[in-house]
Design an enzyme around this catalytic site. Structure first.
Site, PDB file in Angstrom:
ATOM      1  N   ASP A 269       0.865  -1.163   0.000  1.00 34.20           N
ATOM      2  CA  ASP A 269       0.000   0.000   0.000  1.00 34.20           C
ATOM      3  C   ASP A 269       0.920   1.237   0.000  1.00 34.20           C
ATOM      4  OD1 ASP A 269      -2.150   1.675   0.014  1.00 34.20           O
ATOM      5  OD2 ASP A 269      -3.240   0.614   1.572  1.00 34.20           O
ATOM      6  N   TYR A 270       0.297   2.381  -0.096  1.00 38.32           N
ATOM      7  CA  TYR A 270       0.985   3.672  -0.288  1.00 38.32           C
ATOM      8  C   TYR A 270       2.084   3.925   0.751  1.00 38.32           C
ATOM      9  CZ  TYR A 270       0.390   8.310  -2.506  1.00 38.32           C
ATOM     10  OH  TYR A 270       0.521   9.451  -3.231  1.00 38.32           O
TER      11      TYR A 270
END
Ligand code: NOJ
Length: 738
Positions: A269-270
Site C-alpha cells: 500500500d501507499y
C-alpha cells in the site's frame, strides 16, 4: 513510436521474460519494482514530480492515478523511449465503478446478489480499460466487525462466507476469462491482511488476533479471491501480532505463496515500506527495503525505497539478485498476461472511451444494483410505499445533494452526473405534490467540513433560518420524508468515527419536525452501520440507502413509491450504540450466556446485547412465511452430504426477492464455536401467494474449523442447522456427525 520488446511469434512467456531480464541492468530491474502516482489525481501524501523522467529512463515501470487513453498514451510514449521499452502498467482505485458509479461496496453487498456484483465489476473493468487502465485496486475484502472503522464502506461486511462469495464474484467480474481481452483488468485483492480489524476501529491501527480467529473469520475472503485467480495482492498498512504485513514473511511467502499457491505479484500500500521505520521494525529505509523484499513484496507503491536502497543491499549481500529477479519476473508476467508486450497501447483507444463509458446499459445496471442494495429497516403500519398523490415534504441535506451520491473512493466518478432524489422526484411527474427544504447542513462541525472539502456545499444561512424553512414546508404536508445521514467523506480511508450517530444538527432538525406529530419516513445515507436507536423509536419508517451511485435518485423514488419492492439485507449489524462495537452475529455463547434474570451473565447494565438490526436483516413490502425445514439425514459420516430444504411463501400482495439464509452451530467441540455461522444463502423471487422450496447442500467440509495450532478439525457430535430470514429469526433442526 517504436514498439516494446515485442515477443517473437511462438516464444513462451517464461522464455521471453527470462531473456528480457538477462538484458536488464539492476537499475532497470528496480524500476520495474517501482510504482509512482501521477499528478493527475493523487490518493496519498507524497508526490514525486520527476516521475515522467523516471519513466523515460527506465527508473519507473508502473504508474497509478493516471487515466484517459490520451494521457496514458502520453506516458506510455515515455516508456517507449526507455532503453528496453518495457510497457508501463497503469493502476487505479476503481472501487465501485469507474465513471458509471455503483453503490459503495458495503451497500452493494446488501443485495447478496453475487451475479449482480460480478456484473458491476465487469462494467467497471470495461469502462476502466476503455479509459486507459490495466489494473484496479479492488476488491477490498477486509472483513470488519467494527462500524467505527471508516473503511467498512469499502468492504462486504462482517461475514466470511458471504464475503468470500463476493470476493470471487468481483475477481471474476474484473478479470473475466482472459486478461488478454482489452475489456478486462487485473484485480488487486486488498488489504492483505486483516486491515479491517484495527484496535479501537481506528484506521491504520495495530491488529492483534488469535490464529484461529484469523483462519476461521478474517482470511477466507482473501483466500477466495486468490483461488478465483486474482493477479495481484496489496499488503496492508497494519501490523499483525507484532509484524507489519509489509515485512511479514510468514504472511506473504509462507501462507500466500507457498500454502495458497498465489502466483501473481504483491504490491505494497501507499509508502508502506517506508512506514516500517515508523512501525519500529526497521531503523531506516534501507533496512525497511531489505525486510520487505525478504518478506516477498514485489512492488513498492510510491515509497521509492526499493529503487533507492536495494543496490546497496545487494552489494552488501543482504538481498540476493534471485530475489530481485523473482519480483521482476512476477511483474513482467502480469504485463505479459495483459497483452502489453504485444501492444502497449492496447488500452489507449479513444474510440472505446467515447462509446463504452456510461452507456445507457451500464447506467441501467447501476440503477438495478442500487435498488437491490437498499435495506428497509422499519415500516410501521406499512406507511411505505408512499402514494404518489400524497402531499409530501422532502427535507434534509440529502434531498438535493449530488456530491455525496457517488460515495467515497469514487475515483474518476463525476458527481454532477449523479441523479439526486429531488431530480428523480421531478422526473416522476408528480413533483407538484412535493415540497422541499434543506432543513440543516450535513454537519456544522467546521473542522470536519474542512477535512471533507465540502465548504462549497454548505448553506451559509443560519441554523434557525434553515429550520424555520423546513418547519413551514412540513406544516403543509401530510407526510414528511427526511433524507439525513453522513456525508460521503465521513467514511472511507482515514475516516474512523467514535460517534456513529447521524450528526447532531440533523438529529436536532428531526426532533423539531417530530414535534409536528406527522408521520416521518427517514432515509439514511451512510458509509457504515450507524447508531439509529433514537431514530428507530421515532420514525415510522427507515430506509438504509448508503451511497447508491450514479442512479441513486431513481432507485430511491422507485422504492419509496413501491415500483420496486426493497429486498436488501444487512451485511453488518447495526449497533444500539457505539459502546457495543465491535458487534457481530457469530458470537460465542460464553460460559455465562445472557440471561435477563441472572445478574452474573454476559450483558451490559444499560443496553441489550443484541444489535438494533441484526446481520441478514431487512424488511420487504410483502411478507414471507418459512416452513417445513427438513434435513435429508439426521446422521452424517465424514464425506457425506446433507440436503437441507425449506419452503418459503410470499404471503403478501407484492412480488419480491427474499434472501434465505442457512446457519450452522457446532454444539460441542474441542474449541468454543460461534452460536451461528452463515454457510449458505439463496436469493429467490416470489410472486404473491407463491411458494418455493429451496434445497441447500452442505458437505461435512463445511463443518471444519481451525484451532489455535491451525489444525483443520472436523469433530463428531451434534450440530444445529438454522434457516430463515435473518440471523435472529430462524427455524431450527439438528443432526449428528458420527
Ligand atoms: C491507500 C489505500 O489504503 C489503498 O486502498 C489504495 O488502493 C491506495 N492508497 C492507492 O490509492
Amino acid at each position: 513510436m517504436s514498439m516494446a520488446q515485442k515477443p517473437a511469434k511462438n516464444v513462451s512467456k517464461d522464455v521471453f521474460i527470462s531473456e528480457l531480464i538477462s538484458k536488464m541492468t539492476l537499475e532497470e530491474k528496480l524500476g520495474q519494482l517501482t510504482l509512482y502516482t501521477s499528478d493527475m489525481s493523487v490518493t496519498g501524501p507524497v508526490m514525486r514530480d520527476t516521475y515522467k523522467q523516471d519513466i523515460a529512463t527506465g527508473k519507473c515501470g508502473n504508474i497509478f492515478n493516471a487515466y484517459t487513453p490520451e494521457y496514458t498514451r502520453k506516458l506510455q510514449d515515455l516508456a517507449m523511449q526507455s532503453r528496453l521499452k518495457i510497457p508501463l502498467l497503469f493502476g487505479y482505485d476503481v472501487i465501485h465503478g469507474h465513471k458509471t458509479i455503483f453503490p459503495i461496496p458495503l451497500g452493494e453487498s446488501c443485495s447478496w446478489d453475487t451475479l449482480m456484483m460480478e456484473e458491476s465489476a465487469r462494467i467497471a473493468a470495461k469502462e476502466a480499460s476503455a479509459d486507459g487502465l490495466h489494473w484496479t485496486y479492488s476488491p477490498m475484502v477486509d472483513i470488519s466487525r467494527d462500524a467505527r472503522w471508516g473503511r467498512v464502506s469499502e468492504g462486504a461486511g462482517e461475514d466470511p462466507t458471504l464475503g468470500a462469495a463476493i470476493a470471487r464474484a468481483k475477481v471474476k467480474g474484473y478479470q473475466g476469462s482472459s486478461l488478454k481481452s482489452k475489456e478486462t483488468v487485473l484485480s488487486c485483492v486488498k488489504h492483505f491482511a486483516l486491515y479491517g480489524a484495527p484496535l479501537s476501529g481506528r484506521d491504520y491501527n495495530t491488529v492483534d488476533m488469535s490464529m484461529s480467529q484469523m483462519f476461521n473469520v478474517y482470511l477466507p475472503t482473501y483466500k477466495a479471491a486468490v483461488d478465483a485467480g486474482a493477479g495481484s495482492v496489496m499488503s496492508s498498512f497494519n501490523d499483525i501480532n507484532g509484524v507489519p504485513a509489509t515485512a511479514n514473511r510468514w504472511l506473504m511467502n509462507d501462507l500466500l505463496r507457498k500454502q495458497w499457491g498465489f502466483k501473481g505479484f504483491i504490491v505494497t500500500d501507499y509508502t508502506s515500506i517506508n512506514e516500517l521505520v515508523l512501525h519500529g521494525v526497521a531503523a531506516n529505509e534501507y533496512e525497511a527495503g531489505v525486510l520487505a523484499l525478504k518478506a516477498g513484496i514485489d512492488m513498492d507503491m510510491q515509497g521509492s525505497v526499493y529503487y533507492s536502497f536495494l543496490t546497496k543491499a545487494l552489494e552488501k549481500g543482504e538481498v540476493k539478485i534471485e530475489e530481485i529477479n523473482d519480483a521482476v519476473t512476477r511483474i513482467l508476467a502480469a504485463k505479459w498476461d495483459l497483452g502489453l508486450f504485444e501492444n502497449p497501447y492496447l488500452y489507449c483507444d479513444v474510440k472505446r472511451a467515447k462509446s463504452e463509458i456510461m452507456t445507457p446499459a451500464h447506467l441501467q445496471t447501476s440503477e438495478e444494483i442500487a435498488k437491490a442494495s437498499v435495506v428497509l429497516l422499519k415500516n410501521k403500519d406499512n406507511i411505505l410505499p408512499l402514494k404518489a398523490g400524497s402531499k409530501i415534504a422532502f427535507i434534509g441535506p440529502h434531498v438535493k445533494n449530488q456530491r455525496d451520491l457517488i460515495g467515497n473512493w469514487s475515483g474518476a466518478g463525476d458527481y454532477t452526473k449523479a441523479l439526486s432524489l429531488w431530480d428523480a422526484l421531478v422526473q416522476t411527474g408528480n413533483a407538484s405534490n412535493y415540497s422541499y427544504a434543506m432543513g440543516a447542513n450535513v454537519t456544522e462541525d467546521t473542522t470536519l467540513i474542512k477535512k471533507m472539502y465540502i465548504q462549497e456545499f454548505i448553506d451559509k444561512r443560519s441554523k434557525e433560518v434553515l429550520l424555520q424553512e423546513a418547519i413551514a414546508v412540513a406544516k403543509n404536508a401530510e407526510i414528511i420524508v427526511l433524507a439525513l445521514g453522513e456525508s460521503q467523506g465521513m467514511s472511507g480511508e482515514a475516516s474512523s468515527r467514535t460517534d456513529i450517530r447521524i450528526p447532531e444538527n440533523q438529529r436536532a432538525l428531526m426532533a423539531e419536525i417530530l414535534k409536528l406529530g406527522k408521520p416521518v419516513v427517514l432515509m439514511v445515507s451512510s458509509g457504515r452501520p450507524l447508531d439509529l436507536s433514537w431514530e428507530d423509536t421515532h420514525a415510522q419508517a427507515i430506509l438504509a440507502n448508503w451511497f447508491l451511485g450514479t442512479r441513486s435518485g431513481k432507485a430511491l423514488t422507485d422504492i419509496l413509491f413501491g415500483n420496486t419492492n426493497p429486498s436488501g439485507k444487512l451485511t453488518m449489524c447495526f449497533p444500539r450504540n457505539v459502546g457495543q462495537v465491535p458487534i457481530f452475529y457469530a458470537e460465542k455463547s460464553t460460559g455465562r450466556p445472557f440471561d435477563e434474570n441472572i445478574k452474573y451473565t454476559t450483558k451490559y447494565l444499560d443496553v441489550a446485547n443484541t444489535p438494533l438490526y441484526p446481520f441478514g436483516y431487512g424488511l420487504s413490502y410483502t411478507n414471507y412465511a418459512y416452513s417445513n425445514l427438513t434435513l435429508s439425514n439426521n446422521q452424517l459420516k465424514t464425506g457425506d452430504k446433507l440436503k437441507v430444504s425449506i419452503s418459503v411463501q410470499n404471503t403478501g400482495k407484492m412480488a419480491g426477492y427474499e434472501i434465505v439464509q442457512l446457519y450452522v452451530q457446532d454444539i460441542v467441540g474441542s474449541n468454543t464455536r460461534p452460536a451461528k455461522e452463515l454457510k449458505r444463502f439463496a436469493k429467490i423471487y416470489l410472486n404473491p401467494g407463491e411458494t418455493k422450496t429451496i434445497q441447500f447442500e452442505l458437505h461435512t467440509d463445511d463443518l471444519k474449523y481451525y484451532n489455535e495450532q491451525l489444525e483443520h478439525l472436523l469433530e463428531p457430535g451434534m450440530f444445529k442447522i438454522f434457516v430463515g430470514r435473518n440471523s435472529a429469526d430462524l427455524l431450527e433442526a439438528g443432526f449428528e456427525l458420527k
